[in-house]
Design a protein around this motif. Structure first.
Motif, PDB file in Angstrom:
ATOM      1  N   ALA A 142     -28.489  59.764  90.829  1.00  0.00           N
ATOM      2  CA  ALA A 142     -27.597  58.642  91.625  1.00  0.00           C
ATOM      3  C   ALA A 142     -26.386  59.001  92.277  1.00  0.00           C
ATOM      4  CB  ALA A 142     -27.106  57.530  90.171  1.00  0.00           C
ATOM      5  N   VAL A 143     -25.593  60.106  91.681  1.00  0.00           N
ATOM      6  CA  VAL A 143     -24.554  60.705  92.547  1.00  0.00           C
ATOM      7  C   VAL A 143     -24.799  61.094  93.826  1.00  0.00           C
ATOM      8  CG1 VAL A 143     -22.881  62.439  92.591  1.00  0.00           C
ATOM      9  CG2 VAL A 143     -23.343  61.159  90.348  1.00  0.00           C
ATOM     10  N   VAL A 144     -25.935  61.801  94.002  1.00  0.00           N
ATOM     11  CA  VAL A 144     -26.456  62.360  95.155  1.00  0.00           C
ATOM     12  C   VAL A 144     -26.848  61.049  96.071  1.00  0.00           C
ATOM     13  CG1 VAL A 144     -28.326  63.287  96.613  1.00  0.00           C
ATOM     14  CG2 VAL A 144     -27.554  64.359  94.247  1.00  0.00           C
ATOM     15  N   ALA A 145     -27.438  60.142  95.652  1.00  0.00           N
ATOM     16  CA  ALA A 145     -27.581  58.826  96.490  1.00  0.00           C
ATOM     17  C   ALA A 145     -26.151  58.208  96.796  1.00  0.00           C
ATOM     18  CB  ALA A 145     -28.259  57.853  95.615  1.00  0.00           C
ATOM     19  N   LEU A 146     -25.268  58.240  95.874  1.00  0.00           N
ATOM     20  CA  LEU A 146     -23.989  57.549  95.896  1.00  0.00           C
ATOM     21  C   LEU A 146     -23.276  58.188  97.244  1.00  0.00           C
ATOM     22  CD1 LEU A 146     -22.118  55.480  94.969  1.00  0.00           C
ATOM     23  CD2 LEU A 146     -21.109  57.162  93.210  1.00  0.00           C
ATOM     24  N   VAL A 147     -23.276  59.590  97.121  1.00  0.00           N
ATOM     25  CA  VAL A 147     -22.811  60.445  98.183  1.00  0.00           C
ATOM     26  C   VAL A 147     -23.256  59.985  99.583  1.00  0.00           C
ATOM     27  CG1 VAL A 147     -22.136  63.063  99.224  1.00  0.00           C
ATOM     28  CG2 VAL A 147     -22.148  62.302  96.638  1.00  0.00           C
ATOM     29  N   ALA A 148     -24.695  59.993  99.773  1.00  0.00           N
ATOM     30  CA  ALA A 148     -25.183  59.868 100.873  1.00  0.00           C
ATOM     31  C   ALA A 148     -25.030  58.231 101.322  1.00  0.00           C
ATOM     32  CB  ALA A 148     -26.823  59.779 100.568  1.00  0.00           C
ATOM     33  N   ASN A 149     -24.546  57.303 100.487  1.00  0.00           N
ATOM     34  CA  ASN A 149     -24.330  56.128 100.704  1.00  0.00           C
ATOM     35  C   ASN A 149     -23.086  56.034 101.609  1.00  0.00           C
ATOM     36  OD1 ASN A 149     -24.156  53.443 100.775  1.00  0.00           O
ATOM     37  ND2 ASN A 149     -23.856  53.053  98.610  1.00  0.00           N
ATOM     38  N   VAL A 150     -21.846  56.799 100.723  1.00  0.00           N
ATOM     39  CA  VAL A 150     -20.716  56.793 101.574  1.00  0.00           C
ATOM     40  C   VAL A 150     -20.688  57.132 102.986  1.00  0.00           C
ATOM     41  CG1 VAL A 150     -18.321  57.734 101.116  1.00  0.00           C
ATOM     42  CG2 VAL A 150     -19.529  56.967  99.125  1.00  0.00           C
ATOM     43  N   ILE A 151     -21.468  58.416 102.949  1.00  0.00           N
ATOM     44  CA  ILE A 151     -21.629  59.004 104.210  1.00  0.00           C
ATOM     45  C   ILE A 151     -22.263  58.109 105.397  1.00  0.00           C
ATOM     46  CG2 ILE A 151     -22.887  60.972 105.460  1.00  0.00           C
ATOM     47  CD1 ILE A 151     -22.509  62.637 103.336  1.00  0.00           C
ATOM     48  N   MET A 152     -23.277  57.538 104.891  1.00  0.00           N
ATOM     49  CA  MET A 152     -23.642  56.253 105.835  1.00  0.00           C
ATOM     50  C   MET A 152     -22.982  55.139 106.200  1.00  0.00           C
ATOM     51  SD  MET A 152     -27.771  56.015 104.547  1.00  0.00           S
ATOM     52  CE  MET A 152     -28.954  57.182 105.016  1.00  0.00           C
ATOM     53  N   ILE A 153     -22.138  55.016 105.194  1.00  0.00           N
ATOM     54  CA  ILE A 153     -20.932  53.719 105.537  1.00  0.00           C
ATOM     55  C   ILE A 153     -20.117  54.342 106.599  1.00  0.00           C
ATOM     56  CG2 ILE A 153     -19.214  52.223 104.550  1.00  0.00           C
ATOM     57  CD1 ILE A 153     -20.691  52.524 101.988  1.00  0.00           C
ATOM     58  N   MET A 154     -19.684  55.470 106.456  1.00  0.00           N
ATOM     59  CA  MET A 154     -18.684  56.068 107.607  1.00  0.00           C
ATOM     60  C   MET A 154     -19.421  56.232 108.566  1.00  0.00           C
ATOM     61  SD  MET A 154     -15.842  56.314 105.330  1.00  0.00           S
ATOM     62  CE  MET A 154     -14.916  57.111 106.722  1.00  0.00           C
ATOM     63  N   ALA A 155     -20.789  56.685 108.900  1.00  0.00           N
ATOM     64  CA  ALA A 155     -21.407  56.944 110.198  1.00  0.00           C
ATOM     65  C   ALA A 155     -21.718  55.783 110.842  1.00  0.00           C
ATOM     66  CB  ALA A 155     -22.817  57.405 109.650  1.00  0.00           C
ATOM     67  N   VAL A 156     -21.899  54.392 110.140  1.00  0.00           N
ATOM     68  CA  VAL A 156     -22.153  53.291 110.635  1.00  0.00           C
ATOM     69  C   VAL A 156     -20.857  52.818 111.155  1.00  0.00           C
ATOM     70  CG1 VAL A 156     -22.873  50.929 110.244  1.00  0.00           C
ATOM     71  CG2 VAL A 156     -24.104  52.837 109.064  1.00  0.00           C
ATOM     72  N   LEU A 157     -19.903  52.912 110.606  1.00  0.00           N
ATOM     73  CA  LEU A 157     -18.356  52.300 110.888  1.00  0.00           C
ATOM     74  C   LEU A 157     -18.054  53.109 112.186  1.00  0.00           C
ATOM     75  CD1 LEU A 157     -16.262  52.236 107.565  1.00  0.00           C
ATOM     76  CD2 LEU A 157     -17.152  50.276 109.148  1.00  0.00           C
ATOM     77  N   THR A 158     -18.463  54.536 112.149  1.00  0.00           N
ATOM     78  CA  THR A 158     -18.152  55.289 113.496  1.00  0.00           C
ATOM     79  C   THR A 158     -18.999  54.673 114.570  1.00  0.00           C
ATOM     80  OG1 THR A 158     -17.626  57.046 112.177  1.00  0.00           O
ATOM     81  CG2 THR A 158     -18.070  57.473 114.467  1.00  0.00           C
ATOM     82  N   LEU A 159     -20.417  54.647 114.291  1.00  0.00           N
ATOM     83  CA  LEU A 159     -21.099  54.342 115.561  1.00  0.00           C
ATOM     84  C   LEU A 159     -20.964  52.759 116.050  1.00  0.00           C
ATOM     85  CD1 LEU A 159     -24.650  55.289 114.200  1.00  0.00           C
ATOM     86  CD2 LEU A 159     -23.545  56.000 116.178  1.00  0.00           C
ATOM     87  N   LEU A 160     -20.622  51.782 115.049  1.00  0.00           N
ATOM     88  CA  LEU A 160     -20.254  50.284 115.428  1.00  0.00           C
ATOM     89  C   LEU A 160     -18.712  50.696 116.267  1.00  0.00           C
ATOM     90  CD1 LEU A 160     -21.522  48.265 112.565  1.00  0.00           C
ATOM     91  CD2 LEU A 160     -22.457  48.703 114.769  1.00  0.00           C
TER      92      LEU A 160
END
Length: 853
Positions: free
Chosen positions: A400-418
């Motif tokens: 769950a922690v691994v998924a959580l870290v990936a989740n935060v990274i994806m949020i930052m990536a989407v914010l960056t792309l948008l």
């Protein structure tokens, strides 16, 4: 099935790796990124003004100014056209959007209509749709009286054109300040939003944007003394204007303009070679040079006035003809004053005055503090959630922690792309997402445990757990997504930033839970072939519970009704402490440049400024103070004047870290949009739940949600915490969270309704709540931990927001059990007392066995 095709695995990890690459530049400074190879992504998240400092200013163009300008222009055109046609007239006057003129010779009425025909001609509206419109209508009232009316469509067209022109002028003025990446955009039909990040001198920006900067050159009327013109009646062709400063000198100036600022091609600040005083040199284009030379040749020895926005800034005497097309303006300028005037003249004049109706300014030091506080709160909140998940779920918690870290990274990536702007409430949205993201994992893990304890093999339990949890997670998160969507479309500024991060977090949470977590489970199962649950899973403490929640429903319901009525009574009588977003006014955050802030001295200083009711209170540490000014009677200009007085009185001893000014027009709109936002979100969620469930579920969910909203409003009444725009974001998030919790319980009830068709409804509800009790408590605890970190370490700016959220999570958890569930019984989802007896006993045995006793 726990099988992933190779192409799915490749796509999954491509998404994760791409997210890492896109988000990675945010860990480095811009200088460091310049040293990286060009093929590495270098785009970073745009920080909001509350994180990097800067100014957000909303400017409004007054429709009355456009109407007056069109009225004056039309009156002038009527006068010119009738004179050119040798038509005698009298009584030419205009008020509002109506003008009238009387033709003295009835035989010339038709000729007058023909002369004025150009005023009523169709004008091309332009744009992609084309079309034309009429700016004025002409009516014959008889007896030689002609009436000309300016149409609303014509005024709207002039407003739109003036606003477009104003945006270009504002952009040129802001660009002259040398700031990078300013945002200048149109809002609605009469407003412009200006955002300038990293601005250290917001007062200068406002001074540049507040001035129309209409420059004219006119002759001074020397036919009579100016004192006589003031006390008597000046000539019809002249008017009295005043100079700048407190002791403004009056001048009698001709109304006729010799030349205007439209003919300027350049203006620069420089120094007078004779006395070394700052001056502004200017240069005309060829047409302007010719007209200026002609005027100075004809008026040698006479004074002429240089007028900026109806203020005489200089009135020199023409010593000799000026034929070079250039000159200079002197007027006791400071160096910055000369620079600013040159900027205004180069950028051009605004077609109408722009009024500051909203201002939100953050100093760079406060922005840096906000980043530190937000990041610290994020790490602390995430750390607490990680410890809890690993402590309760062991190996499953690590996944769950691994998924959580990936989740935060994806949020930052989407914010960056948008290219989205990350604000301090946006960081709060990410932290809240961390707390809520584990809900999906908890739902899956508890489903797996439940299926395993019911007798299935571990592999079957994992597969079934993921499948059964999918619908619940989608339903639960979609309701929160609706609230986030309403926040985005009806919110503004930081509230919109919060909604963006919350919405992105919901989407990435569902993806990581059902793609990444499932892939990791599949890898573990295929390699280890486990037969038993990992020993680290320690959430079985609620297994086999049979708490009779509905047994006390009448008491809890009565208590909730009493508290809700008390909250509504307090709301109606005592009321909430409304922030400036809803009342108008100003908030100024100060920090003492040395030592502690002296609140008594600040109160004494501000009491002499005649700015109405002033509140001064400590804010955070001993050196910080928050000053609140009431809405000023003079409207938007009065708000700006009040803030300027405070700045002049305190800027020597205090740093102005944050300034928020909301005029009465904006505050009224914010109140309306906030109310609409809550209502629209509730209706949208009602429709969704009605479609997904039965109408009783939809009604129960809305009643429970209204209960949470009412009690949260009661919290604001009791505590006296200020209710502002971020409070609306908190309430809508509470709505989403409460419904998330309610839908999870409802989903289990719906499943049990299909499974245990003969079980009485109150027993079925108790069974469903007991079966989901582990998930309800764990999700509430993880969310509370994340919010608690924000409350304690996120800084004063978002403390009231997180305070309301903490209360909302507790109330939302309560209402899911004791409000949403009893409503189903009240609305007779299943008739009470039906099919009791042996069938009931059999269903209860099956239910307890299925829960994994």
């Amino acid at each position: 099935m726990l099988y992933f095709a190779r192409w799915k695995t490749i796509l999954l990890w491509l998404a994760v790796v791409a997210s890492v690459l896109v988000a990675l530049p945010n860990l480095f400074s811009k200088e460091q990124l310049k040293q990286f190879p060009s093929w590495i992504p270098s785009k970073q998240i745009t920080l909001g003004l509350d994180l990097q400092g800067g100014s957000h200013i909303m400017l409004q163009m007054q429709r009355s100014d456009i109407v007056k300008e069109r009225l004056d222009t039309t009156v002038s055109d009527i006068r010119t056209n009738l004179r050119d046609a040798n038509i005698r007239y009298t009584g030419l006057s205009g008020t509002g959007q109506a003008i009238q003129v009387r033709i003295t010779d009835p035989a010339q009425v038709e000729a007058a209509k023909k002369a004025l025909q150009s005023l009523t001609a169709l004008v091309s509206a332009g744009g992609l749709t084309g079309g034309s419109l009429q700016e004025a209508t002409l009516d014959d009232a008889g007896d030689g009286l002609l009436k000309i009316n300016l149409t609303d469509a014509g005024i709207d067209y002039r407003m739109s054109s003036a606003l477009t022109q104003s945006i270009e002028v504002v952009r040129r003025r802001v660009d002259e300040l040398g700031n990078t990446e300013p945002l200048i955009q149109r809002q609605g039909s009469d407003r412009i939003i200006v955002q300038v990040p990293g601005l250290n001198d917001p007062q200068r920006l406002k001074a540049l944007l507040n001035q129309t900067a209409k420059l004219t050159f006119r002759m001074v009327d020397t036919s009579m003394p100016v004192s006589e013109a003031i006390s008597g009646r000046p000539p019809a062709t002249s008017e009295v204007l005043y100079g700048e400063g407190e002791a403004a000198e009056p001048y009698l100036v001709e109304k006729r303009t010799i030349i205007s600022g439209e003919d300027l091609v350049d203006a620069q600040a420089s120094f007078n070679q004779q006395n070394n005083e700052p001056v502004v040199t200017f240069r005309f284009d060829s047409r302007g040079s010719q007209r200026f030379a002609q005027a100075t040749q004809q008026n040698v020895g006479k004074p002429f006035a240089i007028i900026l926005d109806n203020r005489v800034i200089s009135a020199p005497v023409i010593r000799e003809p000026i034929i070079g097309g250039s000159g200079q303006i002197s007027g006791n300028f400071t160096v910055q004053g000369a620079n600013d005037l040159a900027v205004l003249l180069r950028a051009g004049a605004l077609p109408a005055t722009l009024t500051v109706v909203e201002e939100r300014t953050v100093g760079p030091s406060l922005g840096a503090d906000s980043i530190r506080a937000g990041v610290s709160a994020g790490f602390i909140g995430a750390g607490l959630v990680v410890l809890l998940m690993i402590g309760l779920y062991g190996f499953f918690g690590v996944l769950a922690v691994v998924a959580l870290v990936a989740n935060v990274i994806m949020i930052m990536a989407v914010l960056t792309l948008l290219g989205s702007t990350l604000t301090l409430p946006g960081i709060a949205g990410i932290v809240l997402t961390i707390g809520m993201a584990v809900d999906s994992n908890v739902l899956i893990y508890e489903r797996i445990r439940e299926e395993f304890h019911s007798g299935r093999s571990l592999i079957q339990s994992i597969d079934t757990g993921f499948s059964k949890a999918l619908a619940t997670i989608v339903d639960a998160n979609f309701t929160t997504l609706i609230a986030a969507g309403v926040l985005f479309f009806l919110g503004s500024g930081p509230v919109r930033g919060f909604s963006v991060t919350l919405a992105i977090g919901i989407i990435t949470t569902v993806f990581t839970a059902f793609a990444l977590t499932r892939w990791m489970f599949a890898l573990w199962v295929n390699r280890r072939r486990p037969k038993h649950m990992p020993k680290g899973v320690r959430t079985g403490i609620f297994d086999g519970t049979n708490i009779p929640f509905m047994g006390i429903r009448r008491y809890t319901f009565a208590i909730s009704v009493a508290l809700s009525l008390a909250a509504l009574g307090g709301f109606g009588t005592v009321g909430m402490k409304l922030g400036i977003d809803f009342t108008g006014g100003s908030i100024i955050e100060l920090k003492a440049k040395q030592g502690d802030a002296d609140i008594a001295a600040i109160r004494q200083e501000l009491s002499t400024l005649n700015v109405g009711d002033v509140q001064v209170q400590s804010f955070g540490d001993k050196s910080s103070v928050l000053v609140r000014l009431q809405a000023q009677d003079e409207g938007e200009n009065g708000e700006q004047s009040a803030v300027a007085k405070v700045r002049d009185g305190l800027q020597d001893s205090y740093e102005f870290r944050r300034t928020e000014v909301v005029g009465p027009s904006v505050s009224g709109e914010l109140t309306k949009s906030a109310t609409i936002g809550v209502v629209v979100s509730l209706l949208a969620i009602l429709v969704y739940i009605w479609i997904r469930f039965e109408w009783q579920f939809a009604a129960g969910a809305i009643i429970a949600t209204l209960h949470d909203v009412i009690l949260t409003l009661g919290l604001y009444v009791v505590t006296g915490v200020e209710f502002d725009l971020s409070s609306i974001a908190a309430i809508l998030t509470i709505v989403g969270y409460s419904l998330n919790d309610t839908v999870v319980v409802y989903d289990r009830m719906r499943e049990n309704l299909r499974r245990y068709k003969k079980m009485p409804l109150d027993v079925l509800i108790d069974t469903s709540i007991n079966q989901t009790l582990s998930r309800t408590i764990l999700t509430s605890v993880t969310t509370l931990l994340a919010l608690l970190a924000l409350f304690l370490f996120g800084g004063e700016v978002i403390r009231s927001f997180t305070f309301a959220m903490l209360f909302g999570v507790l109330v939302g958890t309560f209402s899911s059990i004791y409000i949403a569930a009893p409503v189903l019984i009240a609305f007779r989802l299943r008739p009470e007392g039906a099919n009791r007896g042996d069938d009931e006993k059999e269903d209860k045995k099956k239910a307890i066995g299925g829960a994994g006793a």
